[in-house]
Design a protein around this motif. Structure first.
Motif, PDB file in Angstrom:
ATOM      1  N   ASN A 108       2.412   1.662  -3.541  1.00 41.33           N
ATOM      2  CA  ASN A 108       1.250   2.169  -4.458  1.00 41.33           C
ATOM      3  C   ASN A 108       0.670   3.621  -4.183  1.00 41.33           C
ATOM      4  OD1 ASN A 108       1.249  -0.410  -5.559  1.00 41.33           O
ATOM      5  ND2 ASN A 108      -0.444  -1.138  -4.406  1.00 41.33           N
ATOM      6  N   GLN A 163      -3.196 -13.348  -3.154  1.00 40.68           N
ATOM      7  CA  GLN A 163      -3.566 -11.933  -3.632  1.00 40.68           C
ATOM      8  C   GLN A 163      -2.390 -10.952  -3.751  1.00 40.68           C
ATOM      9  OE1 GLN A 163      -6.765 -11.115  -0.957  1.00 40.68           O
ATOM     10  NE2 GLN A 163      -8.228 -12.715  -1.925  1.00 40.68           N
ATOM     11  N   GLN A 205       0.911  -1.114  -0.042  1.00 42.79           N
ATOM     12  CA  GLN A 205      -0.129   0.188   0.168  1.00 42.79           C
ATOM     13  C   GLN A 205       0.779   1.242  -0.075  1.00 42.79           C
ATOM     14  OE1 GLN A 205      -2.424  -0.622   3.468  1.00 42.79           O
ATOM     15  NE2 GLN A 205      -3.793  -1.822   2.548  1.00 42.79           N
ATOM     16  N   ARG A 228       0.732  -7.837 -11.182  1.00 46.04           N
ATOM     17  CA  ARG A 228       0.060  -6.623 -12.032  1.00 46.04           C
ATOM     18  C   ARG A 228       0.848  -5.715 -12.088  1.00 46.04           C
ATOM     19  NH1 ARG A 228      -4.396  -8.839  -9.230  1.00 46.04           N
ATOM     20  NH2 ARG A 228      -4.299  -6.822  -7.658  1.00 46.04           N
ATOM     21  N   GLU A 229       1.647  -5.186 -10.968  1.00 38.21           N
ATOM     22  CA  GLU A 229       2.475  -3.928 -11.104  1.00 38.21           C
ATOM     23  C   GLU A 229       3.798  -4.247 -11.770  1.00 38.21           C
ATOM     24  OE1 GLU A 229       1.449  -0.851 -10.408  1.00 38.21           O
ATOM     25  OE2 GLU A 229      -0.531  -1.706  -9.220  1.00 38.21           O
ATOM     26  N   SER A 285      -0.992  -9.172  -7.099  1.00 46.12           N
ATOM     27  CA  SER A 285      -0.790  -7.647  -6.966  1.00 46.12           C
ATOM     28  C   SER A 285       0.494  -7.032  -7.384  1.00 46.12           C
ATOM     29  CB  SER A 285      -1.154  -6.929  -5.586  1.00 46.12           C
ATOM     30  OG  SER A 285      -1.116  -5.573  -5.564  1.00 46.12           O
TER      31      SER A 285
END
Length: 240
Positions: free
Chosen positions: A27, A91, A24, A98-99, A95
C-alpha cells in the motif's frame, strides 16, 4: 504437546505479522497498483491460505484429547488467541479484496493504454475524464471495442495488402511479357542484320561479276568490229 501447540501458534502469528507487513509495504510503495503490487498480493494470499491451515490445526488440537491436561480457563484463553488471529486473517483478506477492484481497474486501463491509444483511456493507462465515469465493466467494454476496432483495421489492412499483392503480381506478369517481347525483338533484329549482311555480300559479288562481264562484252564487240572491218577491207581489195 502443549509446547508444540504454542510453537504452532507462534508460527501462525509470525505468518500473520509477515502478511500484514507485506500488505502495508504494498500500500505504501505501490498505491497505484501495477505488476509488483500484484505479485505482493499473490504472496499475501498464499500466506493467508497457510495461516488458515495453521489456525484450523490449532483449533482442532484444542478440541482433541491431546491437550486434555489443560484447565478450562487455559483452553478458553487459547481459543480466544486463535479467534483473534483468525479475525486478523479475515481483516487482511478483506483488505486484499477491497484493493482488487482498483488493481483490476488499473489492469484494464493499462490494457486500453497499450492498445494503441484508440480508446478514450490515456496513454500508459492513466485515468481520464471519460474513464473516470466508467466502472470496471464499462472499462472492459471499452477495451473490447478498442480491440474490435483494431481487428477491423487489421482486416482492412490485410485486404489492402492482398489487393496490392495481386496488382504487383499483374505488373510482374506484364513486365515478364514485355521482356519476352523485347527478347524476341532483339532476336528478330539480329536475324535481320545477319540476312542484310549476307545480302550485301551477295550484292557485292554480283557487282564484281557484272563488272567482268562488261569487260568481256566490250572485248567481244571490239573483236567483232575488227572482224567486220577486216571482211570489208578484204572485199574492197578483191573488187580492186
Amino acid at each position: 504437546m502443549e509446547d508444540q501447540w504454542l510453537a504452532d501458534y507462534e508460527a501462525a502469528q509470525q505468518t500473520a505479522n509477515e502478511t500484514l507487513q507485506l500488505i502495508q509495504e504494498r500500500n505504501l510503495q505501490f498505491p497505484e497498483g501495477g505488476p509488483e503490487a500484484s505479485r505482493i498480493t499473490a504472496t499475501c494470499r498464499r500466506k493467508l491460505g497457510t495461516l488458515g491451515g495453521l489456525l484450523d490445526g490449532l483449533r482442532t488440537s484444542l478440541e482433541g484429547p491431546q491437550l486434555a491436561g489443560l484447565t478450562e480457563n487455559e483452553r478458553n484463553r487459547r481459543r480466544d488467541l486463535v479467534a483473534a488471529l483468525r479475525s486478523r486473517r479475515e481483516q487482511m483478506l478483506a483488505s486484499l479484496k477491497r484493493e482488487a477492484p482498483r488493481a483490476a481497474r488499473d489492469t484494464l486501463l493499462a490494457g486500453s493504454g497499450s492498445s494503441g491509444g484508440l480508446a478514450a483511456a490515456g496513454a500508459g493507462g492513466r485515468e481520464t475524464d471519460a474513464t473516470a465515469e466508467l466502472g470496471n465493466r464499462g472499462l472492459l467494454s471499452m477495451q473490447q471495442q478498442v480491440m474490435q476496432q483494431q481487428d477491423d483495421a487489421l482486416e482492412s489492412l490485410e485486404r489492402t495488402v492482398v489487393g496490392t499483392k495481386h496488382i504487383a503480381l499483374q505488373i510482374n506478369e506484364e513486365a515478364e511479357l514485355h521482356n519476352r517481347l523485347l527478347d524476341e525483338l532483339d532476336e528478330g533484329v539480329e536475324g535481320t542484320s545477319s540476312r542484310l549482311a549476307a545480302a550485301q555480300r551477295r550484292l557485292k559479288l554480283v557487282m564484281r561479276r557484272s563488272g567482268s562481264c562488261k569487260t568481256m562484252v566490250l572485248l567481244f564487240l571490239v573483236a567483232v568490229v575488227l572482224v567486220v572491218v577486216a571482211v570489208i577491207g578484204f572485199k574492197i581489195a578483191v573488187h580492186l
